[in-house]
Design a protein around this motif. Structure first.
Motif, PDB file in Angstrom:
ATOM      1  N   PHE A 202      -2.762   8.902  -9.951  1.00 44.32           N
ATOM      2  CA  PHE A 202      -2.384   9.108  -8.549  1.00 44.32           C
ATOM      3  C   PHE A 202      -2.492   8.096  -7.552  1.00 44.32           C
ATOM      4  O   PHE A 202      -3.460   7.689  -7.545  1.00 44.32           O
ATOM      5  N   PRO A 203      -1.537   7.699  -6.877  1.00 43.35           N
ATOM      6  CA  PRO A 203      -1.488   6.511  -5.938  1.00 43.35           C
ATOM      7  C   PRO A 203      -2.196   6.797  -4.940  1.00 43.35           C
ATOM      8  O   PRO A 203      -1.718   6.703  -3.698  1.00 43.35           O
ATOM      9  N   GLU A 204      -3.654   6.446  -4.794  1.00 45.89           N
ATOM     10  CA  GLU A 204      -4.157   7.002  -3.767  1.00 45.89           C
ATOM     11  C   GLU A 204      -4.725   5.478  -2.968  1.00 45.89           C
ATOM     12  O   GLU A 204      -5.111   5.721  -1.634  1.00 45.89           O
ATOM     13  N   LYS A 205      -4.275   4.548  -3.646  1.00 48.68           N
ATOM     14  CA  LYS A 205      -4.767   3.220  -2.648  1.00 48.68           C
ATOM     15  C   LYS A 205      -3.488   2.701  -2.060  1.00 48.68           C
ATOM     16  O   LYS A 205      -3.442   1.633  -1.554  1.00 48.68           O
ATOM     17  N   VAL A 206      -2.420   3.222  -1.887  1.00 48.72           N
ATOM     18  CA  VAL A 206      -1.357   3.101  -1.262  1.00 48.72           C
ATOM     19  C   VAL A 206      -1.523   2.841   0.341  1.00 48.72           C
ATOM     20  O   VAL A 206      -1.980   3.786   0.978  1.00 48.72           O
ATOM     21  N   THR A 207      -1.510   1.634   0.774  1.00 51.87           N
ATOM     22  CA  THR A 207      -1.699   1.468   2.529  1.00 51.87           C
ATOM     23  C   THR A 207      -1.017   0.369   3.089  1.00 51.87           C
ATOM     24  O   THR A 207      -0.176   0.031   2.385  1.00 51.87           O
ATOM     25  N   ALA A 208      -1.104   0.343   4.232  1.00 50.54           N
ATOM     26  CA  ALA A 208      -0.197  -0.517   5.158  1.00 50.54           C
ATOM     27  C   ALA A 208      -0.748  -1.949   4.863  1.00 50.54           C
ATOM     28  O   ALA A 208      -0.275  -3.014   5.194  1.00 50.54           O
ATOM     29  N   PHE A 209      -2.037  -2.041   4.538  1.00 47.11           N
ATOM     30  CA  PHE A 209      -2.344  -3.269   4.397  1.00 47.11           C
ATOM     31  C   PHE A 209      -3.224  -3.771   2.883  1.00 47.11           C
ATOM     32  O   PHE A 209      -3.588  -2.565   2.157  1.00 47.11           O
TER      33      PHE A 209
END
Length: 281
Positions: A202-209
């Motif tokens: 599950f892509p939990e570390k998708v972030t704008a930074f």
């Protein structure tokens, strides 16, 4: 995958009353769509859950019936094999959930932006030059282009070596082509990279930074191309990051807050900016 329950910890998160939230409880999710920055859950009988995470919203997969986190928790979607938590950091709760029925109602959420992976260069050019805006605004306007946000617009403009405040009406054919190629490259690169990093989980570390970004979120850090400091323009809750040497021919773009404060003393070049910083140390 049957949605067994939805638990809300913030009543402001749900923005619709008709149809009721119970309309999708117990129904099987048939698939997903993306409309701009919105995630759409598809259910039988043309029921849809439309989720907009905004800037600080996140999805987190946890064990079945997991507790909704205090302070940042908005809701929990319970399934037979686990729970999808929706969280949002910060005090300004802007993430939103909508329950709708019917494809006509769903189409109301589509601002009309182009999906660039489905369009030609000429279509991109026509849409870009339709109105005269700064490149930053044009790229992030969901009526023009679908799904490009603050972070990736910074990366696109850096890769294209273009100023975020350059007006679209003044672009040359070569610059438009450069922007088109950079946009496709950045979107493909980060889509592939984030998919690889999730490793089928599950892509939990998708972030704008992200530490591998070239300019976004790297204020005052050295540019990876020319080593000059990354600069920024701040406005509202967002900021634009850029490299003056790579993108603006060394010109320091006015930050609204500081330039209003400093007025004529605002540094217009990297040399002047460095001198000002040296005097304040």
């Amino acid at each position: 995958k049957f949605l067994r329950n939805i638990r809300l910890s913030s009543m402001f998160f749900l923005r619709t009353a008709i149809p009721p939230l119970d309309s999708v409880i117990g129904k099987q999710i048939e698939g997903f769509l993306r409309i701009g920055k919105r995630i759409v859950f598809l259910f039988p009988d043309e029921f849809f859950l439309v989720l907009h995470l905004m800037i600080a919203g996140r999805l987190r997969w946890r064990e079945k019936n997991a507790r909704i986190p205090a302070k940042v928790g908005l809701a929990a979607f319970d399934f037979d094999h686990g729970t999808l938590l929706i969280t949002e950091a910060g005090t300004k709760k802007r993430a939103a959930l909508f329950v709708v029925q019917g494809k006509d109602r769903l189409s109301d959420f589509d601002p009309g932006g182009l999906d660039l992976f489905k369009e030609s260069y000429q279509t991109f050019k026509q849409r870009l030059l339709k109105e005269n805006h700064t490149l930053k605004r044009a790229l992030t306007d969901q009526r023009l282009f679908s799904g490009i946000g603050n972070a990736y617009s910074d990366e696109i403009l850096f890769h294209a070596r273009l100023s975020p405040v350059q007006m679209t009406a003044k672009l040359t054919e070569e610059q438009v082509n450069r922007l088109y190629e950079a946009t496709l490259h950045i979107l493909e690169f980060w889509t592939d990279k984030l998919r690889r990093e999730s490793e089928n989980g599950f892509p939990e570390k998708v972030t704008a930074f992200h530490p591998d970004m070239a300019v976004h979120g790297r204020y005052q850090q050295p540019c990876r191309v020319c080593t000059s400091p990354i600069l920024r323009i701040r406005y509202a809750d967002n900021e634009t990051n850029y490299c003056a040497l790579c993108q603006t021919n060394g010109k320091v773009l006015a930050d609204r807050g500081l330039s209003r404060l400093l007025k004529k003393d605002w540094p217009r070049t990297l040399e002047a900016l460095e001198n000002m910083r040296a005097l304040t140390k």
